[in-house]
Design a protein around this motif. Structure first.
Motif, PDB file in Angstrom:
ATOM      1  N   GLY A  61       3.735   4.219  -3.192  1.00  0.00           N
ATOM      2  CA  GLY A  61       4.005   5.603  -3.571  1.00  0.00           C
ATOM      3  C   GLY A  61       5.224   6.172  -2.880  1.00  0.00           C
ATOM      4  N   LYS A  64      -8.658   8.901  -3.994  1.00  0.00           N
ATOM      5  CA  LYS A  64      -7.513   8.709  -3.095  1.00  0.00           C
ATOM      6  C   LYS A  64      -7.253   9.965  -2.273  1.00  0.00           C
ATOM      7  N   GLU A  77       0.820  -1.214   0.000  1.00  0.00           N
ATOM      8  CA  GLU A  77       0.000   0.000   0.000  1.00  0.00           C
ATOM      9  C   GLU A  77       0.849   1.258   0.000  1.00  0.00           C
ATOM     10  N   ARG A  78       2.095   1.148   0.459  1.00  0.00           N
ATOM     11  CA  ARG A  78       2.988   2.305   0.517  1.00  0.00           C
ATOM     12  C   ARG A  78       3.916   2.384  -0.686  1.00  0.00           C
ATOM     13  N   HIS A 128      -4.260  -1.079  -0.452  1.00  0.00           N
ATOM     14  CA  HIS A 128      -5.279  -0.463   0.397  1.00  0.00           C
ATOM     15  C   HIS A 128      -6.587  -1.252   0.319  1.00  0.00           C
ATOM     16  N   ARG A 161       0.869  10.642   2.678  1.00  0.00           N
ATOM     17  CA  ARG A 161       0.458   9.832   1.537  1.00  0.00           C
ATOM     18  C   ARG A 161       0.540  10.591   0.217  1.00  0.00           C
ATOM     19  N   SER A 186       1.230   8.593  -2.920  1.00  0.00           N
ATOM     20  CA  SER A 186       0.104   7.910  -3.570  1.00  0.00           C
ATOM     21  C   SER A 186      -0.588   8.837  -4.559  1.00  0.00           C
ATOM     22  N   LEU A 223      -0.345   0.393  -4.826  1.00  0.00           N
ATOM     23  CA  LEU A 223      -0.901   1.182  -3.726  1.00  0.00           C
ATOM     24  C   LEU A 223      -2.415   1.048  -3.635  1.00  0.00           C
TER      25      LEU A 223
END
Length: 271
Positions: A106, A218, A103-104, A161, A236, A239, A157
């Motif tokens: 980005g 997002k 998810e990270r 999520h 974030r 992202s 990402l």
């Protein structure tokens, strides 16, 4: 922004995204976010020492982020790729789901693609510490690589999520409860399915108009953290930056050229 070329829009979007990500991350070190103790624990560092070290780590992160706004260099961007991968890895290594790492994407994806736009990784030592070129102009081969990697990181990402929603991460359930949803678990399932489908669409065929929907989703959905929401939103930035940069890149590519499989992007012609 209107006076910038499309290449510059991709470049400045990624620069800002990198800065946001590491300034936001550094803020949590200054605040001494409790969950960081788990990550220090991976190296056998106890809580007392972890709380002592957090502000120092946070300060370095903030300085690295600011440097990307003021005087961006390839050396700092390379460090941020490594650091982004390392900090994201601490999550599954400390017992959190592997989806937290994905998810990270980005965090490490934005500086990675920024480096691609600035000559890649095979550059001389002098260029490492020279200021990045703000008047960037990318050729067809570089554009193909940029689009491919942005698609991969955007896919990661989003699906990461979505995965966290599907396994009903408690933090997300708390968000939905705070927003007034009567059944947070069902909400998480619905959101997770939507984000998994969004991830697959980005990977297979990133339509410009649909990408805009995902960007808005997002940016808005990351505002709902019950604590330190502004710092969470800033962190974030990677992202949002990856998705927005992909939108600019797809706009630059000729219609019908962004297809599956990825090898077809090598034939892009820059208009």
């Amino acid at each position: 922004m209107r006076s910038l070329t499309n290449d510059q829009k991709i470049y400045f979007t990624l620069r800002l995204a990198v800065a946001m990500c590491f300034i936001g991350h550094g803020a949590f070190g200054i605040i001494t976010k409790q969950i960081w103790c788990n990550y220090f624990g991976v190296f056998g560092i106890g809580k007392d020492m972890a709380y002592t070290l957090m502000p120092y780590v946070g300060t370095v992160d903030i300085l690295m982020g600011i440097s990307m706004l003021v005087y961006p260099t390839r050396a700092i961007a390379m460090w941020l790729v490594v650091w982004g991968l390392a900090t994201a890895s601490m999550r599954p290594l400390s017992g959190e789901p592997f989806a937290e790492f994905i998810e990270r994407a980005g965090n490490y994806g934005a500086p990675f693609v920024l480096l691609l736009m600035q000559g890649g990784f095979k550059i001389g030592s002098k260029q490492l510490f020279a200021r990045m070129d703000d008047n960037v102009s990318i050729n067809a081969d570089t554009l193909a690589k940029v689009i491919t990697w942005l698609r991969v990181f955007a896919f990661m990402l989003l699906i990461g999520h979505g995965w966290l929603n599907l396994i009903q991460k408690q933090g997300l359930l708390n968000q939905y409860h705070a927003l007034g949803f009567a059944d947070p678990a069902k909400t998480a399932q619905f959101v997770g399915l939507f984000e998994v489908l969004a991830a697959l669409m980005v990977l297979i065929r990133p339509f410009k108009n649909i990408l805009l929907v995902f960007i808005i989703w997002k940016i808005s959905s990351e505002l709902f953290y019950p604590k330190y929401e502004m710092f969470e939103w800033i962190e974030r930035g990677g992202s949002y930056g990856v998705l927005l940069a992909l939108w600019f890149a797809v706009k630059k590519a000729p219609a019908g050229s962004i297809l599956w499989p990825f090898k077809q992007t090598s034939h892009l012609k820059v208009s």
